[in-house]
Structure formats: structure tokens, C-alpha cells
Design an enzyme around this catalytic site. Structure first.
Site, PDB file in Angstrom:
ATOM      1  N   ARG B  51       0.863  -1.185   0.000  1.00  0.00           N
ATOM      2  CA  ARG B  51       0.000   0.000   0.000  1.00  0.00           C
ATOM      3  C   ARG B  51       0.893   1.226   0.000  1.00  0.00           C
ATOM      4  NH1 ARG B  51      -4.472  -1.167   4.726  1.00  0.00           N
ATOM      5  NH2 ARG B  51      -5.083  -3.246   3.995  1.00  0.00           N
ATOM      6  N   ASP B  53       1.279   5.206   0.103  1.00  0.00           N
ATOM      7  CA  ASP B  53       0.443   6.305   0.603  1.00  0.00           C
ATOM      8  C   ASP B  53       0.214   7.373  -0.464  1.00  0.00           C
ATOM      9  OD1 ASP B  53      -0.171   5.543   3.207  1.00  0.00           O
ATOM     10  OD2 ASP B  53       1.808   6.142   3.937  1.00  0.00           O
ATOM     11  N   ARG B 198      10.036   6.488   5.599  1.00  0.00           N
ATOM     12  CA  ARG B 198      10.000   7.940   5.783  1.00  0.00           C
ATOM     13  C   ARG B 198      10.531   8.356   7.155  1.00  0.00           C
ATOM     14  NH1 ARG B 198       3.928   9.138   3.955  1.00  0.00           N
ATOM     15  NH2 ARG B 198       4.426  11.235   4.745  1.00  0.00           N
TER      16      ARG B 198
END
Lengths: 245, 245
Positions: B51, B53, B198
Site C-alpha cells: 500500500r 500512501d 520515511r
């Protein structure tokens, strides 16, 4: 007191109708002039180092104009950038002698034309490279590129439309490189005719496709016959990448 | 008869709310499934390798799904690409065994995080790199990056929100490179926790700014304390760059 400021900037040209201010169209010049005018409270007129067309990009483009401001030159880029859209960035502002003229003082300009040569498109290059799915013969393109170097009449490599005193220009270098599926042509000259870089790129693509032979280039230049050259390639592949003074 | 198709695709995530289909939001999965449904005349469900973002990009992302079509697999990418927006491109379609599952079959994934470290922004990297104007100590970042390699509990490097059986992951490599003003971190692992890449990037930025010392990383990992790590960096700097099966 108004002083002559030289601005070095980069822009992604995708959303703009080129550099030059126009009625009813968003351009780089108008966007930058309007931002400077709001900042200084005076009407600002800029001179650009060249007219880039709609969709054409630039790295380290140079413009100048007379401006009165109390903002120190080293802080001017940041003051401008917070007010500019993110596809235009001013890297540097310098006070230069009054006789500096971004266009007339320029002695050499470099453009880079990018071509994606792959079976499928690349979303990261959508607005940044021309796309040719058919396989190009890179070595033949390199061979052909060398025939453009030197002083020639480039009548066969331009689109009519602007008045120029002479169609003779000197190309200092025309270098092709290939990284993965991306072919780049870097070409520098003392000046370029209208659509000259995009026509040279299109002619090299025709060489890569086998439609023009590398050793025909000299003949095509001598013929001054636009119909013998290749097509004008897409604007999105073109980027002004250098100016010398 | 329906067959299991594996699709390799790339996308610029800027305009999308991530991979996964959502109500009232444009996503990559929904765009690709809807295009496949129109092409095959049947409802298509795809499984993605992960997935991503909103705003995150991908190169050579893998998805699979059961499809019935008479279009040969080698022609399927072109048939899809003419119907897809230019920021999503399918490079390859292959018929694979029924038990191939883009997510469960995956053994290694690679992400690349890009950071522009320059005095001014770069319009060409606006949606493609995080921007840090303060000068980063690249050598210290390289030193720190090596402490992430290996099997660790990455609780300190994630955002809570998804249920996972374990917070232990193995990082195979974490390589930093610098070209001009652009710093890239390539990191591969057997899996990643939510926001892990991140957060690792944000922790390395803090190291580059002198807020965290390179040899504190091991301690931070052992502490399992999210508050000791750096911030979650902007989504636009992240790109999924590889999946292994």
C-alpha cells in the site's frame, strides 16, 4: 535608486505559454514580473535571455531588469520564491552594470533535448521527454550529430516566422548521451533560429529510424531545404540548460 | 477462462490517494482496475505488492489479478496504456501460476527516498523529493545509515495504526548516494512497517543536521521509543523501486 538586477532561475514550462508575456495566457515572464512588482511596489519589466516556447523548460535561465528595493540581493531569491508557484524558482539575484542585457550580452546558449526510447512510456518523464517507441540506432545518431557542429546556414533546420538578419549560426558542440532508455542531446551555439533545436532533434530521430543517413546531413544543410530535414519534436523534450555572457 | 495476470507498472503518485481503492478518492488501484474492467468487460480485482500512501511514487510496482481476455499478454500493456492517464504506465503483463500473490509471494522490497539539499528549491523535483535547505552532513548520514542494516525491532521507526504480528524486520541494505544537490537513500528489506522508510529518512536528516549522532541509532532502535527518532519525511520523496519474488 533603481539598479540593474540579473536573475538566475529555473522553471518547468509545462503549465506556461512560454517565457514571453502575452495577453490572456500565463507566461513565465508575466508571473515573475508580477511577483517582482508586488514585492517592490513598482512596475517591473524584465528582459529574458531567450523566448522559450509553450511547454519548454529551463535550468539557470537568465533575465534582468531595473528594480528599486531595500531587500539585500542575497535575500531576494527567498523573498521571491515564497511568492512564486513551485514550478518557477529563482536561484540567484545579483546587481550588475547597467549595460548588462540578458539577451544582447549573451554569447552562447545551450539546450538539452531529451528522448525516451522505450517500449512503454515513463510516467516520470511524461512532460520532460519526447517519446519514441520504435528502436533508435544510437550510434548512427551520434555520427550524424557531428555534421551539425561548426558554422552553417541552418535554413533547413528552422520554422519560418521570425525575421532574422542571417540564418548562419555556429554550433560549438552537439553531444549525445544515453542512460538506460533516455537519450539526451546537448547542443550549444552562438544563437539558435526558431525551432532549430527541435528540428535538429527530429532530424537525428529520423537518422535513428533509418529514414536519413548520417552522411546526408551536410547535404541537407547545404540544400537549405526545410522539407529534407526531420520533424519538429515535441516542446516537452526541450530544456534551455545554459547561457554564457 | 480466467487466468492469473502479473502486471508490472510505474506511477507518479502526486495526484493519487495512494494505491488502495477508497470511497470518494482517486487511487492507483481503482484507476487500473476500472481500466481493466472496461477492457475485459468483467469486474477485475487486483492485489498490489504494497500500500503506497498518497503522493508516494513507484517504479516497477507489481500487481496481480484473475482476468479473462483474448488480448495476447504482450499486447495488453499497450491496450491498457492508451486508456490510462499518463501518470500510470503498465510495462509488462504476464500469465503466472494461480498461486502467485503480489503481496504474500513478495520476499524483498526496495524503496528510494530522495532529498534535495540546496539553498533554493528545484522546480523539476517539486513533487519528487523532500526539500531541506539547511546543509546536511552527508558523511555522518552515511555512517548512521549502516546502523539500520540487519534484523532489528523497528518500533521506534514506525507510525502506529496498522496491526502487525511483529515489529522485527531485516534491512538488507541502506545505501546513500549524492549527485549534485540530490541525496538518495535506497533501502531494501523483507518488509516495512507503516511509515518506516520515511521515518528512517527523517532520522538520517536529523543526523545530517547534527540533532542525532550516528552512533545513537543502535540505542534508538533498542529503546523502541518513537519519540527519539526523526520526523516522518514528506510522501513526495518516497518511491517504491523494486519487488522481489
Amino acid at each position: 535608486m533603481a539598479q540593474n538586477y540579473k536573475f538566475t532561475l529555473s522553471y518547468l514550462g509545462t503549465k506556461y505559454h512560454g517565457w514571453q508575456r502575452q495577453l490572456n495566457a500565463v507566461t513565465i515572464q508575466a508571473t515573475l514580473e508580477d511577483t517582482l512588482s508586488r514585492l517592490t511596489g513598482e512596475k517591473v519589466h524584465l528582459v529574458g535571455c531567450g523566448r522559450t516556447d509553450a511547454g519548454v523548460h529551463a535550468r539557470n535561465y537568465v533575465a534582468n531588469g531595473m528594480i528599486t528595493t531595500s531587500i539585500p540581493e542575497e535575500k531576494l531569491p527567498l523573498a521571491l520564491n515564497v511568492n512564486l508557484p513551485e514550478d518557477i524558482v529563482v536561484h540567484k539575484a545579483e546587481i550588475v552594470p547597467d549595460d548588462f542585457h540578458a539577451s544582447f550580452s549573451c554569447v552562447e546558449k545551450e539546450y538539452t533535448f531529451s528522448i525516451l526510447n522505450a517500449r512503454t512510456r515513463d510516467p516520470f518523464l511524461a512532460d520532460r521527454a519526447a517519446y519514441i517507441p520504435a528502436q533508435l540506432d544510437f550510434d548512427k545518431m551520434v555520427e550524424a550529430s557531428q555534421h551539425f557542429v561548426g558554422e552553417h546556414d541552418f535554413s533547413s533546420m528552422r520554422t519560418l516566422g521570425s525575421n532574422v538578419k542571417t540564418t548562419v549560426r555556429e554550433i560549438y558542440y552537439c553531444e549525445l548521451s544515453k542512460e538506460g532508455d533516455l537519450i539526451k542531446m546537448r547542443v550549444a551555439a552562438n544563437g539558435f533560429l526558431y525551432n532549430m533545436v527541435r528540428t535538429i532533434a527530429g532530424t537525428l530521430v529520423f537518422v535513428g529510424l533509418g529514414k536519413i543517413k548520417p552522411d546526408e546531413i551536410t547535404d541537407i544543410l547545404l540544400s537549405c531545404d526545410r522539407k529534407r530535414a526531420g520533424p519538429v519534436m515535441e516542446a516537452c523534450g526541450l530544456c534551455m540548460t545554459g547561457v554564457k555572457y
